[in-house]
Design a protein around this motif. Structure first.
Motif, PDB file in Angstrom:
ATOM      1  N   GLY A  68       0.810  -1.206   0.000  1.00 58.34           N
ATOM      2  CA  GLY A  68       0.000   0.000   0.000  1.00 58.34           C
ATOM      3  C   GLY A  68       0.843   1.255   0.000  1.00 58.34           C
ATOM      4  N   ASP A  69       0.135   2.375  -0.009  1.00 55.03           N
ATOM      5  CA  ASP A  69       0.768   3.695  -0.019  1.00 55.03           C
ATOM      6  C   ASP A  69       0.448   4.420   1.275  1.00 55.03           C
ATOM      7  N   VAL A  70       1.429   5.124   1.816  1.00 54.37           N
ATOM      8  CA  VAL A  70       1.201   5.924   3.015  1.00 54.37           C
ATOM      9  C   VAL A  70       0.404   7.161   2.617  1.00 54.37           C
ATOM     10  N   GLU A  71      -0.716   7.386   3.299  1.00 51.46           N
ATOM     11  CA  GLU A  71      -1.585   8.523   3.013  1.00 51.46           C
ATOM     12  C   GLU A  71      -1.533   9.588   4.100  1.00 51.46           C
ATOM     13  N   ALA A  72      -1.263   9.177   5.349  1.00 54.50           N
ATOM     14  CA  ALA A  72      -1.219  10.133   6.458  1.00 54.50           C
ATOM     15  C   ALA A  72      -0.381   9.541   7.585  1.00 54.50           C
ATOM     16  N   VAL A  73       0.114  10.427   8.437  1.00 50.77           N
ATOM     17  CA  VAL A  73       0.955  10.050   9.560  1.00 50.77           C
ATOM     18  C   VAL A  73       0.276  10.539  10.841  1.00 50.77           C
ATOM     19  N   THR A  74       0.144   9.643  11.818  1.00 55.00           N
ATOM     20  CA  THR A  74      -0.359  10.027  13.137  1.00 55.00           C
ATOM     21  C   THR A  74       0.838  10.250  14.036  1.00 55.00           C
ATOM     22  N   LYS A  75       0.847  11.389  14.740  1.00 54.06           N
ATOM     23  CA  LYS A  75       1.973  11.725  15.608  1.00 54.06           C
ATOM     24  C   LYS A  75       1.497  11.897  17.044  1.00 54.06           C
ATOM     25  N   ASP A  76       2.423  11.672  17.973  1.00 49.82           N
ATOM     26  CA  ASP A  76       2.117  11.888  19.386  1.00 49.82           C
ATOM     27  C   ASP A  76       2.335  13.353  19.741  1.00 49.82           C
ATOM     28  N   ALA A  77       2.156  13.692  20.995  1.00 47.33           N
ATOM     29  CA  ALA A  77       2.266  15.083  21.448  1.00 47.33           C
ATOM     30  C   ALA A  77       3.662  15.661  21.233  1.00 47.33           C
ATOM     31  N   ASP A  78       4.675  14.797  21.172  1.00 44.96           N
ATOM     32  CA  ASP A  78       6.050  15.257  20.955  1.00 44.96           C
ATOM     33  C   ASP A  78       6.412  15.375  19.475  1.00 44.96           C
ATOM     34  N   GLY A  79       5.466  15.063  18.570  1.00 45.58           N
ATOM     35  CA  GLY A  79       5.717  15.169  17.142  1.00 45.58           C
ATOM     36  C   GLY A  79       6.337  13.933  16.519  1.00 45.58           C
ATOM     37  N   ASN A  80       6.400  12.839  17.284  1.00 46.75           N
ATOM     38  CA  ASN A  80       6.951  11.594  16.757  1.00 46.75           C
ATOM     39  C   ASN A  80       5.834  10.771  16.115  1.00 46.75           C
ATOM     40  N   ALA A  81       6.109  10.204  14.949  1.00 45.30           N
ATOM     41  CA  ALA A  81       5.119   9.386  14.255  1.00 45.30           C
ATOM     42  C   ALA A  81       4.876   8.104  15.045  1.00 45.30           C
ATOM     43  N   THR A  82       3.609   7.742  15.187  1.00 47.12           N
ATOM     44  CA  THR A  82       3.249   6.529  15.915  1.00 47.12           C
ATOM     45  C   THR A  82       2.595   5.481  15.018  1.00 47.12           C
ATOM     46  N   GLU A  83       1.838   5.944  14.011  1.00 46.12           N
ATOM     47  CA  GLU A  83       1.211   5.013  13.081  1.00 46.12           C
ATOM     48  C   GLU A  83       0.990   5.679  11.736  1.00 46.12           C
ATOM     49  N   ARG A  95      -9.464   1.069   0.088  1.00 47.81           N
ATOM     50  CA  ARG A  95      -9.577   0.622   1.474  1.00 47.81           C
ATOM     51  C   ARG A  95      -8.380   1.173   2.235  1.00 47.81           C
ATOM     52  N   TYR A  96      -8.652   1.623   3.462  1.00 47.18           N
ATOM     53  CA  TYR A  96      -7.621   2.228   4.295  1.00 47.18           C
ATOM     54  C   TYR A  96      -7.496   1.460   5.604  1.00 47.18           C
ATOM     55  N   VAL A  97      -6.261   1.270   6.041  1.00 53.09           N
ATOM     56  CA  VAL A  97      -5.976   0.644   7.325  1.00 53.09           C
ATOM     57  C   VAL A  97      -4.881   1.449   7.999  1.00 53.09           C
ATOM     58  N   THR A  98      -4.712   1.236   9.283  1.00 55.50           N
ATOM     59  CA  THR A  98      -3.599   1.872   9.985  1.00 55.50           C
ATOM     60  C   THR A  98      -2.651   0.783  10.474  1.00 55.50           C
ATOM     61  N   THR A  99      -1.387   1.146  10.539  1.00 54.14           N
ATOM     62  CA  THR A  99      -0.373   0.231  11.044  1.00 54.14           C
ATOM     63  C   THR A  99       0.627   1.031  11.878  1.00 54.14           C
ATOM     64  N   PRO A 100       1.112   0.450  12.968  1.00 51.51           N
ATOM     65  CA  PRO A 100       2.106   1.156  13.775  1.00 51.51           C
ATOM     66  C   PRO A 100       3.436   1.288  13.041  1.00 51.51           C
ATOM     67  N   ILE A 101       4.192   2.287  13.434  1.00 52.00           N
ATOM     68  CA  ILE A 101       5.534   2.492  12.875  1.00 52.00           C
ATOM     69  C   ILE A 101       6.458   1.353  13.321  1.00 52.00           C
ATOM     70  N   ASP A 102       6.255   0.902  14.564  1.00 48.12           N
ATOM     71  CA  ASP A 102       7.098  -0.178  15.095  1.00 48.12           C
ATOM     72  C   ASP A 102       7.050  -1.378  14.162  1.00 48.12           C
ATOM     73  N   GLY A 103       8.193  -1.919  13.857  1.00 40.60           N
ATOM     74  CA  GLY A 103       8.275  -3.088  12.988  1.00 40.60           C
ATOM     75  C   GLY A 103       8.561  -2.751  11.534  1.00 40.60           C
ATOM     76  N   LEU A 104       8.481  -1.478  11.171  1.00 39.78           N
ATOM     77  CA  LEU A 104       8.799  -1.070   9.802  1.00 39.78           C
ATOM     78  C   LEU A 104      10.279  -0.716   9.706  1.00 39.78           C
ATOM     79  N   THR A 105      10.863  -0.977   8.550  1.00 44.53           N
ATOM     80  CA  THR A 105      12.250  -0.600   8.315  1.00 44.53           C
ATOM     81  C   THR A 105      12.345   0.167   7.009  1.00 44.53           C
ATOM     82  N   VAL A 106      13.329   1.020   6.915  1.00 44.73           N
ATOM     83  CA  VAL A 106      13.538   1.837   5.723  1.00 44.73           C
ATOM     84  C   VAL A 106      14.221   0.993   4.652  1.00 44.73           C
ATOM     85  N   THR A 107      13.693   1.074   3.442  1.00 44.61           N
ATOM     86  CA  THR A 107      14.235   0.369   2.280  1.00 44.61           C
ATOM     87  C   THR A 107      14.427   1.378   1.165  1.00 44.61           C
TER      88      THR A 107
END
Length: 133
Positions: A68-83, A95-107
């Motif tokens: 899929g394609d990233v459409e939006a980023v959810t951030k916490d109060a400190d500005g860090n992306a969470t999902e 169809r849209y789903v959310t996934t946490p940042i944890d477990g993703l790696t940069v390629t």
């Protein structure tokens, strides 16, 4: 005029109205994501990437299949992306789903920076639909 013509046109009108609403929601999400990325600027928000870089990323399975394609980023109060809000690849209607940042790696693929996941398309399919408000 045939009395059945309005009955035949009704489903098309309903589908058209639904598509217009879906398009409006997608446009709103895109606009909000772009505004948030501009406000974040060049500050990394996750995985050493800026919000803009995350928004430009595809989510890939470990075998390189595009999930899929990233459409939006959810951030916490400190500005860090969470999902991430992801538009599932080849979904129709979208169809849209959310996934946490944890477990993703940069390629990196050529000039593209994407995100790899241990998820498969079946895993993505099993995620609940994201609430688009």
């Amino acid at each position: 005029m045939n009395k059945f013509v309005p009955l035949l046109l009704a489903p098309a009108l309903v589908l058209s109205a639904c598509n217009d609403q879906d398009d409006q929601v997608e446009d709103r999400i895109e606009t909000q994501a772009e505004q948030s990325a501009r406000a974040s600027g060049d500050a990394p928000v996750a995985l050493g990437l800026t919000e803009r870089q995350l928004l430009d990323a595809d989510i890939l399975a470990s075998d390189g299949t595009e999930l899929g394609d990233v459409e939006a980023v959810t951030k916490d109060a400190d500005g860090n992306a969470t999902e991430l809000l992801i538009e599932v690849e080849n979904s129709n209607p979208d169809r849209y789903v959310t996934t946490p940042i944890d477990g993703l790696t940069v390629t990196t693929r050529g000039n593209d920076t994407d995100l790899s996941s241990d998820m498969t398309m079946d895993d993505i399919g099993a995620l609940p639909d994201a609430s688009l408000q």
